[in-house]
Structures are given as C-alpha cells and as structure tokens.
Write a protein that holds these residues in place. Sequence first.
Motif, PDB file in Angstrom:
ATOM      1  N   LEU A  83     -11.125 -78.915  55.937  1.00  0.00           N
ATOM      2  CA  LEU A  83     -10.158 -79.509  56.921  1.00  0.00           C
ATOM      3  C   LEU A  83     -10.982 -78.823  58.191  1.00  0.00           C
ATOM      4  N   GLY A  84     -11.864 -77.771  57.982  1.00  0.00           N
ATOM      5  CA  GLY A  84     -12.302 -77.041  59.189  1.00  0.00           C
ATOM      6  C   GLY A  84     -11.746 -75.713  59.667  1.00  0.00           C
ATOM      7  N   PHE A  85     -10.894 -75.201  58.562  1.00  0.00           N
ATOM      8  CA  PHE A  85     -10.409 -73.943  58.591  1.00  0.00           C
ATOM      9  C   PHE A  85     -11.268 -72.831  57.987  1.00  0.00           C
ATOM     10  N   GLU A  86     -11.256 -71.547  58.495  1.00  0.00           N
ATOM     11  CA  GLU A  86     -11.625 -70.469  58.079  1.00  0.00           C
ATOM     12  C   GLU A  86     -10.660 -70.152  56.884  1.00  0.00           C
ATOM     13  N   ALA A  87     -11.133 -69.838  55.568  1.00  0.00           N
ATOM     14  CA  ALA A  87     -10.174 -69.522  54.450  1.00  0.00           C
ATOM     15  C   ALA A  87     -10.803 -68.649  53.474  1.00  0.00           C
ATOM     16  N   ARG A  88      -9.934 -67.827  52.922  1.00  0.00           N
ATOM     17  CA  ARG A  88     -10.373 -66.941  51.794  1.00  0.00           C
ATOM     18  C   ARG A  88      -9.414 -66.545  50.728  1.00  0.00           C
ATOM     19  N   ASN A  89      -9.808 -66.282  49.585  1.00  0.00           N
ATOM     20  CA  ASN A  89      -8.891 -65.634  48.744  1.00  0.00           C
ATOM     21  C   ASN A  89      -9.024 -64.212  48.771  1.00  0.00           C
ATOM     22  N   GLU A  90      -7.919 -63.667  48.995  1.00  0.00           N
ATOM     23  CA  GLU A  90      -7.736 -62.080  49.393  1.00  0.00           C
ATOM     24  C   GLU A  90      -7.173 -61.333  48.120  1.00  0.00           C
ATOM     25  N   ALA A  91      -7.935 -60.605  47.451  1.00  0.00           N
ATOM     26  CA  ALA A  91      -7.386 -60.039  46.162  1.00  0.00           C
ATOM     27  C   ALA A  91      -6.623 -58.769  46.889  1.00  0.00           C
ATOM     28  N   HIS A 271       8.250 -73.572  11.203  1.00  0.00           N
ATOM     29  CA  HIS A 271       7.172 -73.330  11.522  1.00  0.00           C
ATOM     30  C   HIS A 271       6.622 -73.309  12.807  1.00  0.00           C
ATOM     31  N   VAL A 272       6.003 -72.203  13.385  1.00  0.00           N
ATOM     32  CA  VAL A 272       5.534 -72.127  14.783  1.00  0.00           C
ATOM     33  C   VAL A 272       4.033 -71.816  14.669  1.00  0.00           C
ATOM     34  N   GLN A 273       3.386 -72.622  15.580  1.00  0.00           N
ATOM     35  CA  GLN A 273       2.198 -72.346  15.789  1.00  0.00           C
ATOM     36  C   GLN A 273       1.922 -72.237  17.312  1.00  0.00           C
ATOM     37  N   ALA A 274       1.642 -71.075  17.912  1.00  0.00           N
ATOM     38  CA  ALA A 274       1.532 -70.791  19.225  1.00  0.00           C
ATOM     39  C   ALA A 274       0.073 -70.506  19.475  1.00  0.00           C
ATOM     40  N   ASP A 275      -0.699 -71.154  20.401  1.00  0.00           N
ATOM     41  CA  ASP A 275      -2.114 -71.036  20.383  1.00  0.00           C
ATOM     42  C   ASP A 275      -2.688 -70.261  21.840  1.00  0.00           C
ATOM     43  N   SER A 276      -1.811 -69.491  22.242  1.00  0.00           N
ATOM     44  CA  SER A 276      -1.738 -68.793  23.489  1.00  0.00           C
ATOM     45  C   SER A 276      -2.799 -67.842  23.297  1.00  0.00           C
ATOM     46  N   LYS A 277      -3.495 -67.328  24.515  1.00  0.00           N
ATOM     47  CA  LYS A 277      -4.650 -66.376  24.577  1.00  0.00           C
ATOM     48  C   LYS A 277      -4.623 -65.306  25.563  1.00  0.00           C
ATOM     49  N   ASP A 278      -4.440 -64.149  25.054  1.00  0.00           N
ATOM     50  CA  ASP A 278      -4.450 -62.982  25.952  1.00  0.00           C
ATOM     51  C   ASP A 278      -5.882 -62.545  26.282  1.00  0.00           C
ATOM     52  N   LEU A 279      -6.100 -62.782  27.639  1.00  0.00           N
ATOM     53  CA  LEU A 279      -7.318 -62.676  28.279  1.00  0.00           C
ATOM     54  C   LEU A 279      -7.758 -61.384  29.160  1.00  0.00           C
ATOM     55  N   GLY A 280      -6.722 -60.331  28.743  1.00  0.00           N
ATOM     56  CA  GLY A 280      -6.982 -59.008  29.467  1.00  0.00           C
ATOM     57  C   GLY A 280      -6.380 -59.012  30.488  1.00  0.00           C
ATOM     58  N   THR A 281      -7.006 -58.745  31.689  1.00  0.00           N
ATOM     59  CA  THR A 281      -6.511 -58.566  33.053  1.00  0.00           C
ATOM     60  C   THR A 281      -7.389 -59.476  34.121  1.00  0.00           C
ATOM     61  N   THR A 282      -6.812 -59.834  35.241  1.00  0.00           N
ATOM     62  CA  THR A 282      -7.437 -60.428  36.086  1.00  0.00           C
ATOM     63  C   THR A 282      -6.892 -60.157  37.416  1.00  0.00           C
ATOM     64  N   GLU A 283      -7.762 -60.484  38.518  1.00  0.00           N
ATOM     65  CA  GLU A 283      -7.343 -60.227  40.023  1.00  0.00           C
ATOM     66  C   GLU A 283      -6.467 -61.086  40.257  1.00  0.00           C
ATOM     67  N   THR A 284      -5.581 -60.799  41.361  1.00  0.00           N
ATOM     68  CA  THR A 284      -4.535 -61.493  41.870  1.00  0.00           C
ATOM     69  C   THR A 284      -4.767 -61.814  43.125  1.00  0.00           C
ATOM     70  N   TYR A 285      -4.258 -62.923  44.070  1.00  0.00           N
ATOM     71  CA  TYR A 285      -4.915 -62.957  45.177  1.00  0.00           C
ATOM     72  C   TYR A 285      -3.922 -63.671  46.100  1.00  0.00           C
TER      73      TYR A 285
END
Length: 522
Positions: A83-91, A271-285
Amino acid sequence: MKKSLHFSKYSRVIVVGLFCVSSTFLCAQTKDKVVDQIIEEATEHSQLENYAFELIDVIGPRLVGTPQMKQAHDWVKNSYIGLGFEARNEAYGTWKAWDRGVTTIAMTSPRIQSLEGRQLAWSPATVKKGIEAEVVVLPEATTAAEFKELLKQVKGKFVLISKNTISGRPDHQWKEYATPESYEKYKKEQAEVDGAWAKRISNTGHSLKELPKVLESAGAVGVLMSYWTGIMGANRVFGAETTRIPTVDLSVEDYGLLYRLAEKGQKPRIHVQADSKDLGTTETYNTIAELKGSEKADEYVVLSAHLDSWDGATGATDNGTGIITIMEAARILKKVLPNPKRTILIGNWGSEEQGLNGSRAFVADHPELHDKIQVVLNQDSGTGRIVNLSGQGFLNSYAFLGDWLQAVPEAYKSDLKTTFLGSPSSSGSDHSSFVSVGIPAFMLGSLNWGYGGYTWHTNRDTYDKIVFDDIRSNAILIAILAYKASEADEMVSREKIELPLQKNGDRESWPEVKQPQRIAPK
C-alpha cells in the motif's frame, strides 16, 4: 481481549448524534473535502472482504508461537508495503513454538461414535497411533489427603475434570418453552450440581488450573474438559496446562455422554489421536507500519489492534475484525491524505491474549516515543458498530475527542456514547499499555452482537460472524478521527483527572506500568 469494558460511576455520559439519513453510504456531504473522500473511498472501493478472506480464511487462527502467527505477521507487513507504507516485523521476545495438527476423538465402548472436540492450545501430541483408554470422572474425596490416595485410580485413564451440565439447551429456550415449575426445577438441580462439583474440586486441595498437572503426574493418559459458554455449539478453547499428555475440550453433548456413562459404571473408552507438533521456541513480533508525516513526522497518531488470537476457531471477531478495520482505515488515509501532518503508525500487536505482551513490549522498547504520540485509537471488541468511547481519565479528552467527532457525519456516530471523563483502564486491551504511561489512548468499544457468549475465545469465532456493514462504518469513523488527530495544530493535553477515593480512604492510583512476558512459561 476481555469481553467487558469498565466505565467509572463518576463519569457523565454524552450521547453523540441521534439521526442518520440512511443506512447506506449516501449521506449528505460535509464541509470537509477530506472527510467526503474518506467516505467515498470506504464505500466505493472497500477492501474489507478481501482482507478478511486472506487473514481469516486463508491464514486462519493466529496463536502466538505457531507458524500461522508468523504467516500473519508477514502478510500484514507485506500488505502495508504494497500500500506504500514503511513496515517491519519487530521482534520483542520468544514463545513456545507449536503447530496444532489434526485431532480425532472417538468413543470405542460401549459403542462406536465420533466425538466433537479439539486439543487445547500447546497441548502435547499423542503417540503416532493415538491413545485408547477408559474414561473416569475426577475422583471424589472429602479431604486433600484422601484425594491423594484416590489418585492411583486415574493411572492409564482419561479423566473428566469439568462439571456435568444437565441440559445442553441455552437458558433462553428453557425460559421460553418450559413451564415455570420445570424451569425452576432445572435451575435448582443445575445449581446443586455446580455446588457439588465446586466442592469436589476444592476437596482435592488443588485449583482447577493445577489439576491437569497433578493428574499427569499420577499417570493419567489424558485430561478431558468442556468449557461450554451456554450457547449451543460454542465452547471456549484456551491453553493446556499439561506437558506430556493431551488435554482435550469436548462439546457439552459429548462430554455429558461420557460423564453419564462413567458415573453409571459403563466404563466408556475413547481413542484420541492428536498430531500436534512441539517446534521448540520461536521469536514473537509486533508488525509496525508507518505513513510518514510531513510537517511533524516525529509525532504520531497510532492505530492499534492485536493480530494474535486463540485457535479454537479462526479469530474472526477477536481480533481479525480489528486488524482489517485499521488496515482499511490506513489504506483510505494513504489514498486521500498521502502526506499527513503527523506520522500515522499502525501497531499490529502480538500476544495480546497472554497479557498485552506485544503492546507492553512496544511501550517498554520505545520510551523515546512516549511524549511524541498524539493519540492511540484501539479496536478490539468484535464485529459491531463502535458505540462506546471513554475519556480514560484524561482531563481534557472531552475537548479534543469532541472536536474530532464533530467532523464525523451522523451516519457513522449515531449510536456512539462518549463517557467523560471516564477512568483509566489497567487491562482489557492494548490501549491500557499506553494509558499506563500517560499516553492518551482510547478503546473504541463495539456493539455486542453476542460477542461475550458466542465468539469471544470460542470455536465459533469464524468469518461468517463478521458484519461488514458495521466494520465499514468503523473504518470510516477511525479514518476521520485519525485524520483530525494528525492535522491538529497542537499536541493534545495529557492532564489527568484526580481519581476518586477508595473505601479505605486512599485515593485510587493511575494504572501501574506492567512489563511484557517475553519468554513463554514452562
């Protein structure tokens, strides 16, 4: 976002506008060319449906730490750049990285039946082939010591930890169709059940929040609950407390089925099947976009909304509508006011649902901006027309907000009630992060549309609940307020009211500054 807004009893209420010539955009032109252009652009070239589709249907739920949350940050950033803005993801920190995957739940005994439910956020996965086991009700004890002994009964089992709800019908149906005697009987029986269950929880010596971890340590294979809102089909879905076994929320109907079977000795199995994944840690923004000002580029008008959501559904009204509304308002401003006097800064905050973490981090990380922010306009309360605006305890808020509202045609403020002088918010949504440091920040509270019971943090918060006519009106209102705030000759007053006395005789204090949680709890 918390579902209710608090307004001080010391406030006086002003109703702004009672007349609208039409429910469409064909309202009388104003004396302000920019206002007329804002309305025309919003009504003739709206992008709200497109934004909603991309954010809510394509990307979907935006739980902090998930791949979808990062995808949403990138989409918002790239959309503003386009759209013409300056933009960033700020951790600003890190969080547990997790991907929901697919959950399947089925009763296998005393008969076969698929069950409606889902894992809670950040819940551990099952083994690849899932877990099959008997379902039992939380053991009933008279003392904490007795409960500790009874815990051996849960080993190898799924444990029900929510109360049994007698009826899955909403209260309004009971009122409408039941005899008065039947309704009163039902209410009495449910109250007795509620009381007995509260006592059962209390006698464990643990809080409901602590119990999943206790059961996990005792060898349970899973925790089952049902956080029903009282509206058919709507359950609240929050985060799991377990770290090794799955926590699953079930519909009120299926939870009640398992509860009755277990209580009557049928020994149901699931019977429960839950296929979630623990991906460790990640940055937040936080995703920040800016339309640079011309004369006073180092002063800011902030448009505010949180990008994250819970993931029982797709986060449409909490807070997808807030994000797309401020994006639309910003798009319109870029088109009709490409060189505003002050910089328009758009804050798309992360991790609001875990305690306003994104906006608190922005406030903490940018002290140089505190005395440069003219105003913060925050949108975070569902899909309805904006109907509430509190002065937040700023002494002269009635003057500058009132002046800016004068530029808004009646069609877009006919339902708006302003509360001056109001009281400062200490929580609830992201404006509070700014209020705490004395920045004039205001929540634009919306018409309810059943938000509290139907979509707030539930499995029913989906695209189809959006009322686009209402949020189109909101985008117009916000764009006009931002325009007037940007073009004002001077910075607005930050003088605060003297807060009232408390019952103990001490005077209330301005909300304290709270630091963000930058690392996920273990």
